[in-house]
Design an enzyme around this catalytic site. Structure first.
Site, PDB file in Angstrom:
ATOM      1  N   SER A  22      21.964  70.597   6.846  1.00  0.00           N
ATOM      2  CA  SER A  22      23.187  71.388   6.743  1.00  0.00           C
ATOM      3  C   SER A  22      22.903  72.884   6.710  1.00  0.00           C
ATOM      4  CB  SER A  22      23.953  71.024   5.466  1.00  0.00           C
ATOM      5  OG  SER A  22      24.685  69.857   5.605  1.00  0.00           O
ATOM      6  N   PRO A  23      23.857  73.680   7.198  1.00  0.00           N
ATOM      7  CA  PRO A  23      23.748  75.133   6.994  1.00  0.00           C
ATOM      8  C   PRO A  23      23.888  75.461   5.509  1.00  0.00           C
ATOM      9  CG  PRO A  23      25.453  74.561   8.607  1.00  0.00           C
ATOM     10  CD  PRO A  23      25.083  73.304   7.918  1.00  0.00           C
ATOM     11  N   GLN A 100      26.158  77.412  13.204  1.00  0.00           N
ATOM     12  CA  GLN A 100      27.493  77.342  12.622  1.00  0.00           C
ATOM     13  C   GLN A 100      28.048  78.764  12.540  1.00  0.00           C
ATOM     14  OE1 GLN A 100      28.357  76.876   8.268  1.00  0.00           O
ATOM     15  NE2 GLN A 100      28.956  74.793   8.884  1.00  0.00           N
ATOM     16  N   TYR A 185      37.094  79.446   3.608  1.00  0.00           N
ATOM     17  CA  TYR A 185      36.855  80.575   4.490  1.00  0.00           C
ATOM     18  C   TYR A 185      38.063  80.793   5.395  1.00  0.00           C
ATOM     19  CZ  TYR A 185      32.053  80.244   2.761  1.00  0.00           C
ATOM     20  OH  TYR A 185      30.943  80.208   1.952  1.00  0.00           O
ATOM     21  N   GLY A 328      21.992  68.606   2.610  1.00  0.00           N
ATOM     22  CA  GLY A 328      21.881  69.997   2.190  1.00  0.00           C
ATOM     23  C   GLY A 328      20.801  70.217   1.145  1.00  0.00           C
TER      24      GLY A 328
END
Length: 385
Positions: A22-23, A100, A185, A328
């Site tokens: 994951s980012p 991403q 976001y 993550g």
């Protein structure tokens, strides 16, 4: 029947397995938004460690789209080469490089989370800026600063910035592009009635609140190669009675598929701290939602959140509930998580997941495998970012 280590093909891209790094925002960039040797180490080591798809952190499309001034971006051509260097290493290690793209919206202008106290810098601070959103409505909690309600012209400018960043991403050699429209976001806030109180074409009913997403897909799809996957991390549930309901997301994902979305990466909205019974400690709690989108929308699905237990990650792939698992925090704890998972699950050749030269040395070691540290200390199964 697929399993965690089965290849996965989407468009012209084939991943060697179903495990995604994951980012995760690391706060390691200089103020110009470039990536550094730290990012090369972080992403390259996970590619060498067996992950099929690897992301650096969320990459901002504009300077005010960062979380902080220590976060990376792709709003300038000067930022391309650092990412291209990382991608060359990722490919050499056998993984697929992914990016991403995002804009933090009203959650931007922060300091680093381990600084005390964690807070949002005011616009007049040297490391702060005015934050933007769909409406002049602060998030609340630690995000108390005024929010500028974006005009239609500013919305179009942001969509153009997504497209420009996507063009640079292709030039840098990325082969998988994800839009980050979750976690409170900018994209997530347009989708959520908790943050979006607009009365124009971008607010009100679901079709209006999804317009920001659909137009962003259109803008990026126009420049991103058709042969490469375009995906989205979607804030699919606000876990609040007045926010995004999962039913909304199932409908909207169908619209997004028609506009060119290739895979849905499902997460939560995080548009408020006031959530009903947050399930963040539950094992694999996003999987059933993913299975429903996969079934009803006919779209491949990836999920994160608490999939660091190998048996559970393997189960959700074997039962064809989701297509990819995003790892993550366990990926930070153990850069060779896929190899460890393969050993835990009895894979016949766990070292096949690492580059050939490493695999040769590890397979031909005459001592017990435990003598070289296999398996490593088990990775924690906490929430994946």
């Amino acid at each position: 029947m697929p399993d965690l280590f089965s290849p996965f093909t989407l468009k012209d891209v084939t991943l060697r397995n179903r495990i995604v790094m994951s980012p995760m925002t690391m706060y390691r960039s200089p103020p110009d938004g470039t990536v550094t040797d730290f990012h090369l180490m972080l992403v390259g080591s996970r590619a060498a460690g067996g992950f099929g798809l690897v992301f650096p952190e969320q990459i901002a499309i504009q300077p005010d789209g960062r979380t902080s001034t220590a976060c990376a971006g792709l709003w300038d051509d000067a930022q391309i080469e650092g990412l291209a260097r990382i991608n060359r290493l990722v490919k050499d290690m056998g993984a697929v490089p992914a990016i991403q793209l995002g804009h933090t919206g009203r959650k931007g202008s922060e300091n680093r989370p381990w600084d005390d106290p964690r807070r949002q810098y005011p616009p007049d601070h040297p490391q702060g800026w005015p934050v933007r959103g769909p409406s002049a409505l602060p998030y609340g909690g630690r995000f108390q600063h005024p929010v500028h309600a974006m005009s239609v012209a500013e919305i179009r400018e942001v969509h153009a910035a997504y497209a420009a960043a996507a063009r640079r991403a292709a030039e840098a050699g990325f082969e998988w592009l994800e839009l980050h429209f979750a976690h409170g976001y900018l994209g997530a806030s347009f989708f959520s009635p908790l943050a979006n109180k607009r009365t124009d074409a971008y607010g009100g009913p679901l079709e209006n609140r999804a317009r920001f997403h659909l137009e962003a897909i259109d803008a990026v799809r126009a420049v991103w190669p058709e042969r490469l996957p375009l995906t989205m991390r979607l804030g699919s549930d606000d876990l609040h009675e007045d926010g995004v309901q999962f039913e909304d997301s199932v409908t909207a994902i169908g619209w997004m598929k028609e506009r060119g979305l290739d895979l849905a990466d499902l997460s939560v909205g995080l548009n408020t701290d006031d959530m009903r019974a947050p399930p963040f400690k539950q094992l694999a709690f996003m999987v059933e939602r993913g299975a429903r989108v996969r079934r009803e929308c006919g779209l491949p699905v990836g999920v994160s959140w608490n999939l660091g237990v190998p048996a559970e990650a393997d189960r959700v792939i074997r039962e064809e509930l989701v297509d990819l698992v995003f790892i993550g925090r366990p990926a930070l704890a153990n850069p060779h998580w896929p190899v460890w998972a393969a050993r835990e699950l009895g894979h016949p050749d766990p070292f096949s997941l690492v580059p050939e030269d490493w695999a040769w040395w590890l397979r031909n070691f005459r001592a017990s495998p435990d003598a070289i540290g296999w398996p490593p200390v088990p990775a924690p199964s906490g929430p994946a970012a």
